[in-house]
Design an enzyme around this catalytic site. Sequence first.
Site, mmCIF file in Angstrom:
data_model
loop_
_atom_site.group_PDB
_atom_site.id
_atom_site.type_symbol
_atom_site.label_atom_id
_atom_site.label_comp_id
_atom_site.label_asym_id
_atom_site.label_seq_id
_atom_site.Cartn_x
_atom_site.Cartn_y
_atom_site.Cartn_z
ATOM 1 N N ARG A 144 1.069 -1.001 0.130
ATOM 2 C CA ARG A 144 0.022 -0.275 -0.038
ATOM 3 C C ARG A 144 0.904 1.518 -0.525
ATOM 4 O O ARG A 144 1.086 2.149 -1.148
ATOM 5 C CB ARG A 144 -0.821 -0.329 1.386
ATOM 6 C CG ARG A 144 -2.397 0.899 1.079
ATOM 7 C CD ARG A 144 -2.200 2.419 1.507
ATOM 8 N NE ARG A 144 -1.066 2.558 2.633
ATOM 9 C CZ ARG A 144 -1.395 3.781 3.279
ATOM 10 N NH1 ARG A 144 -1.122 4.676 2.341
ATOM 11 N NH2 ARG A 144 -0.565 3.243 4.367
ATOM 12 N N ASP A 145 1.414 1.420 1.018
ATOM 13 C CA ASP A 145 2.464 3.315 1.157
ATOM 14 C C ASP A 145 2.945 2.755 0.544
ATOM 15 O O ASP A 145 3.842 3.826 -0.128
ATOM 16 C CB ASP A 145 2.820 3.150 2.631
ATOM 17 C CG ASP A 145 3.667 4.318 2.438
ATOM 18 O OD1 ASP A 145 3.365 5.412 2.266
ATOM 19 O OD2 ASP A 145 4.119 4.621 4.394
ATOM 20 N N HIS B 213 6.066 3.938 12.053
ATOM 21 C CA HIS B 213 6.292 4.277 11.381
ATOM 22 C C HIS B 213 7.736 5.354 10.890
ATOM 23 O O HIS B 213 7.199 6.838 10.395
ATOM 24 C CB HIS B 213 5.269 4.908 10.669
ATOM 25 C CG HIS B 213 5.111 4.896 9.071
ATOM 26 N ND1 HIS B 213 4.277 3.880 8.294
ATOM 27 C CD2 HIS B 213 5.573 5.821 8.454
ATOM 28 C CE1 HIS B 213 4.083 3.670 7.550
ATOM 29 N NE2 HIS B 213 5.090 5.283 7.168
ATOM 30 N N HIS C 43 10.253 7.086 8.542
ATOM 31 C CA HIS C 43 11.060 6.694 6.985
ATOM 32 C C HIS C 43 12.397 7.263 7.330
ATOM 33 O O HIS C 43 12.974 8.010 8.422
ATOM 34 C CB HIS C 43 10.574 8.369 6.082
ATOM 35 C CG HIS C 43 8.873 7.625 5.305
ATOM 36 N ND1 HIS C 43 9.092 7.918 4.187
ATOM 37 C CD2 HIS C 43 7.931 7.112 6.344
ATOM 38 C CE1 HIS C 43 7.337 7.349 3.812
ATOM 39 N NE2 HIS C 43 6.901 6.875 5.440
ATOM 40 N N CYS D 225 9.962 7.416 -2.590
ATOM 41 C CA CYS D 225 10.877 8.273 -3.547
ATOM 42 C C CYS D 225 10.365 8.056 -4.821
ATOM 43 O O CYS D 225 11.396 7.745 -5.272
ATOM 44 C CB CYS D 225 12.154 8.823 -3.131
ATOM 45 S SG CYS D 225 12.436 10.369 -4.247
#
Lengths: 323, 323
Positions: free
Chosen positions: A27-28, A223, A225, A256
């Site tokens: 998904r993400d 979560h 990054h 990205c």
Amino acid sequence: MTTRALPMRVPAPGLPARVRIHEVGPRDGLQNEKGTVPTEVKAQFIRRLAVAGLTTIEATSFVHPKWVPQLADAEALFPLVGDIADVGDVSLPVLVPNERGLDRALALGARSIAVFGSATETFAARNLNRTVDESLAMFAPVVARAKAEKASVRGYLSMCFGDPWEGAVPVAQVVRVAKALMDLGCDELSLGDTIGVATPGHVTALLTALNEAGVATPAMGVHFHDTYGQALSNTLAALRHGVSTVDASAGGLGGCPYAESATGNLATEDLVWMLDGLGIETGVDLDELTATSVWLAGHLGRPSPSRTVRALTPSTSSPSHKE
Amino acid sequence: MTTRALPMRVPAPGLPARVRIHEVGPRDGLQNEKGTVPTEVKAQFIRRLAVAGLTTIEATSFVHPKWVPQLADAEALFPLVGDIADVGDVSLPVLVPNERGLDRALALGARSIAVFGSATETFAARNLNRTVDESLAMFAPVVARAKAEKASVRGYLSMCFGDPWEGAVPVAQVVRVAKALMDLGCDELSLGDTIGVATPGHVTALLTALNEAGVATPAMGVHFHDTYGQALSNTLAALRHGVSTVDASAGGLGGCPYAESATGNLATEDLVWMLDGLGIETGVDLDELTATSVWLAGHLGRPSPSRTVRALTPSTSSPSHKE
């Protein structure tokens, strides 16, 4: 499949015995990749992730296709993988933006959903076209109805540490929105460092403040990054706080679309390497997972940005490393 | 020079107030890069690192040029930068393999030297053409003479966590060699995870065992490679143990001559981002350092593998990241 002697298993005191990895790659990850992946490949990706031992695999999003064209096939995809949720202990959460998305997800048999909130007004306005409070009001009936249907609900909270327009985000501001999401009935939060700027002291401060506001540690997921290379050390800080739900993306997918090897999400492989070394159970077979990420990278046409994937598969994912 | 609001400064309890970064880019970094950099560029690199606030900059190596052709210009380079050591509090250590290397270094005015040992027999045989004990015997007169000349001595110890031929390296084996280096008279150790396989529990276990063997924490430096993405979380574990000397390489230089964006050493910028966020003093100006790494990347013809460098300079080091 190789049998690796490394990493050496050396537990550290005070960490959880087991971590549940919330895999966000399908998904993400895929929603932020430039290339569009065929529905059948997505289904195979999710199946392979389950075979590798991941038990929570966020499958897709029921956001309007206009906003996320990469996941426009949610209606076709979910039936292809829904049966996985019936086998063993695998959960396939889906993102829903509003009641209409919830209707679509429930109609397909989804039993675990997620809503996506923002800790900052600027991102709420840009991403949700609403104020923070308006977005909470939009989520209220979604969460209530999902709970009434006995679906579990995760509340994503983005921009918990920094925001590209607002800069540093005050801890108290994050706590207010997080608490509101829990008060709506969310079972779990995913505290997102959307732009990757957090550092370990900031992580600990936020988790502590959430505890003080009445949010229990088992309800917290993190979560991170890896924009500034900080995702894994921030995860370690969260583990030390007792957090045992960690989001990651297979192969470091997503984040990205425009740079060949830049990274967004923490790579699941890099996370599993650390957890394996710490003797923390995840149930994940790192070699199987790595093979899956290499396979998907072939479909995407770019090498995985995960350092662990590259190190474990020098011949397929990057030129060899001379020691 | 930009003024950044991020990372937000949030200290974590129990960490050192100040960390001394031992910058290894000009030596460990450049000796592992494919391209050869002109002597004048190396000198400018070292000067720029000092301007960015680094106070310990390993300048070059007096290993025989046959083995490390990239640093064959040590004799020409050191006089170009030796004056930096006279200004302020900057130290310019150089690597010396043996007494002949020491002679050359001392003749040029070096006042800080390093020897390079191995914790494993296989790497000692391959890298030093000696057993571990034979290498210690070779270092003994080097360390003794350096100390007699009032030079400080650092003992590198490679393969402290894993070895590509031997696999996992027992902690007791590392402790024995580390203790031997200290007994020779080294002022400081640099504990190297040469192949990047360590995880935080392993780091803590080694540091604890060294303490128990009589090595004091202030004498310990850590040297992590980011092969599996673990370098910064391992550094955090070392900081929690009280370690305040951390090796890093500007821009993540070195470690992989053959892959465009693979990484070896922990990138100094990624480290400084974390330390800045934790409110730990380093004296380093991150923007000045990043500009230096981007400038050098231009000379090397490849982008920096440092995530922080890429994130802070999207237009020069990689395509832009869409948030």
